[in-house]
Each structure stands twice: as C-alpha cells, then as structure tokens.
Design an enzyme around this catalytic site. Structure first.
Site, PDB file in Angstrom:
ATOM      1  N   TYR A   1      18.063 -49.317  54.886  1.00 51.20           N
ATOM      2  CA  TYR A   1      17.058 -48.316  55.271  1.00 51.20           C
ATOM      3  C   TYR A   1      17.684 -47.262  56.173  1.00 51.20           C
ATOM      4  CZ  TYR A   1      12.569 -46.605  57.150  1.00 51.20           C
ATOM      5  OH  TYR A   1      11.501 -45.843  57.534  1.00 51.20           O
TER       6      TYR A   1
ATOM      7  N   LYS B   1      18.166 -43.358  55.179  1.00 52.02           N
ATOM      8  CA  LYS B   1      17.512 -42.296  55.960  1.00 52.02           C
ATOM      9  C   LYS B   1      18.546 -41.373  56.610  1.00 52.02           C
ATOM     10  CE  LYS B   1      12.979 -42.990  55.677  1.00 52.02           C
ATOM     11  NZ  LYS B   1      11.968 -41.939  55.493  1.00 52.02           N
TER      12      LYS B   1
END
Ligand code: UDP
Length: 330
Positions: free
Chosen positions: A149, A153
């Site tokens: 993640y 991002k």
C-alpha cells in the site's frame, strides 16, 4: 460545480459527498462497492444532484466518460485497510497504482482539477517526532505485503507530481493520518471501529502486541472540509499536505478510553503478532503528524477530541444504519 468523487461510497468518501452536496455541488460518485456501500450514502441518496456510477477506476473508458465535463475530481477509490492489503497484495498494487494512473490520465485529458488522497502510510517505519511533508520515507521490505500500500501510494504521489511539473496538471496531494469516525468499518482491521464494536458487544478488546505503539487519530468531520479547501486553494497545487490528529495515544490507552467512554465491562487482551507477521504484516511503532502546513494555508484544525470521536463511533455502530452493528445491544 460538477464534482466527481471516486470511492464516494466509502468511509471518508461518503462524508465528503454529504459535505459537497450541502455546499451546492452536483456530485457523481464512482465506486465499485468492493469495500464501500450505498448504505454510507443514505443521508444523500434522495438528493437529485447525486449520481452513483457503479464501476471501477480500472475501467479507463468508464472513468473518462464519468470525468468528462467535471470541474474537479476527488480521488479516494483505493484498496485500503491493513487486513485487506495483507490478504490481497495484488489488488492493493493494481487498484492503487493503475487506478490512480487512469485518474491522472483522465484529468490530464479533460482538464479537471484533482485532489489525490494519499496516506500517512507512505512515511512507512519513520518514527520521527512530527512527520513533516518532507520527512524521509522508511519503507519495509517489498516482500512484506503490508508495504504494498505504502509503495503504491508513493508511486501515485510521484506520478501526480510529475504530471504537475511536466504538464501543469492541477493536482494537490493530501496524506490523512488515521482518519476515524462513523461509517468506518472494522472489517479490514481499523482499530477504532474494531475496539468500539468489541466494547459494545462485551467482548475482550484485542490489542496487538504490547500496545505501546502510538497513533494520532483525526476526525473525518475535521479532515473532509480541509480536503475541499486545499483543492480550492491555488497555491496548494503540486504540493502535499498532512492531515492528522493532535493527540498522540498508545493503543493501550485507546483501549482503556474506549472502555470508559462506552461504559463497557470488557477486558483488554493482548494478541500475539506471530501469525500476522508470518502472513506479511508488520506494525508501525509510532506515527505523529506535523500538520502545520495545512493549518497555515487553509486553517486545518483537528479539534474533535478522541472521547467525542469514540462516542460518535459508538452511536453509529448502535444505529440500524450501521453495516457492522448487527447483534449489538441497542
Ligand atoms: N490494532 C490493535 N487491535 C485491533 C486493530 C489494530 O491493536 O483490533 C493496532 C494495530 O496493530 C496498529 C494500530 O492499532 O498498531 C492502528 O491500526 P490500524 O489498522 O487502525 O491503522 P494503521 O496501522 O494503518 O495505523
């Protein structure tokens, strides 16, 4: 103003949609309903200025059709929640990298302004006192799925920044730190709805590890207006802004407060990390934001006290609108 909210049926997205409709926008939600739910939009469903498109940001054609003619886009659609990410790292990478690339391309093509909702997770294991927007990222191993993640991002932010510097795309980045409040589900591991739900059911509160790890929780109702003001602030373009809470609390003290505020007779149990670690999890010991940049530029003020947040989450879980409330005593 015609505004698109990707992920608008999710936790933060649905609060943003309510806020934008109150401000007079015409709002189109694009959501694949994987973790979001139309239930989150119950307050706004009757509003004729709201349109819901059931679809994914991975569908480039649908995305472009949806964004064409819009003035601005809030991009919140993402695979989120530590549990979901550890269980489904490929989804985390695909949705969070390709989905954002598609949104950037669509905004580049149509000229819509974009708010990219990133995450405090991009700082990774950096435990510095007050993480500033320029603080270093200390990422864990790419072989540990928890970091997919943060890695995705981080790429999104770099992509957005490059689009801004090379093509002048009107894009602003925000990094929320542990945003909490009503409608957040505990299904994907988030600690506040998890512990409050356990307290209301009279179950033991599960604190992972020693419970000395800390977070700064911020209320969704404080974060959402700041997101809108940042997108509307011309000098914010091309830059990134932390949006986080003021009070650093350990998870042990969070659990005690949940018990006190809800009047629960539950105990606290400490859960060993061993299985979770074997499955690709890794915890962060500390995460404290420096949000002075957003405070100075748009008056961001995370004023809602943690006890009040816990009360509102408990009220929401007890209401029959809640997705996680089934079986709770009224
Ligand atoms: N956590 C916990 N019990 C739970 C869920 C989470 O002790 O039932 C801990 C978790 O290990 C982490 C903190 O609470 O240290 C915040 O977890 P969350 O998943 O909400 O957010 P993040 O880790 O992304 O900050």
């Amino acid at each position: 103003m015609r505004t698109i909210v990707t992920g608008g049926a999710g936790f933060i997205g649905s609060h943003l949609v309510d806020h934008l409709l109150r401000a007079g926008d015409e709002v189109v939600v694009l959501d694949d309903m994987s973790t979001g739910s139309p239930r989150n939009l119950l307050d706004s469903l009757v509003d004729p200025r709201l349109t819901i498109v059931h679809g994914s940001v991975l569908d480039r054609r649908l995305l472009l059709e949806t964004i064409r003619g819009a003035d601005r886009v809030f991009h919140l659609a993402a695979a989120v929640g530590v549990k979901l990410i550890v269980d489904h790292p490929l989804t985390s990478l695909r949705v969070n990298i390709h989905g954002t690339e598609n949104v950037l391309d669509a905004c580049g093509e149509t000229g819509a302004a974009l708010l990219l909702v990133s995450t405090s997770e991009i700082y990774g294991k950096n435990t510095s006192d007050r993480l500033h927007e320029n603080s270093d990222r200390v990422l864990g191993s790419p072989l540990r799925s928890r970091w997919t993640y943060a890695a995705a991002k981080g790429i999104d932010e770099a992509f957005a920044h490059a689009y801004w510097s090379e093509h002048g795309l009107d894009v602003t980045i925000v990094r929320p730190f542990n945003t909490v409040g009503p409608r957040q589900t505990g299904r994907y591991g988030m600690v506040v709805p998890n512990l409050v739900g356990q307290a209301l059911r009279g179950e033991p509160l599960t604190v992972y590890g020693d419970g000395d790890q800390t977070r700064c929780f911020s209320y969704v109702g404080d974060v959402v207006p700041a997101m809108v003001r940042l997108l509307e602030e011309p000098s914010a373009t091309g830059d990134a802004f932390n949006l986080g809470g003021a009070e650093e609390v350990s998870i042990n003290s969070l659990a005690r407060r949940v018990i006190r505020v809800t009047g629960s007779s539950s105990d606290v149990v400490h859960v060993d990390y061993a299985d979770a670690y074997a499955a690709g999890f890794e915890d962060m010991r500390r995460r404290v934001p420096d949000y002075s940049k957003a405070a100075a530029l748009v008056g961001f003020d995370p004023a809602t006290h943690l006890d009040e947040i816990i009360r509102r989450v408990a009220d929401d879980l007890r209401s029959d609108r809640s997705r996680d409330g089934a079986g709770l005593p009224a």
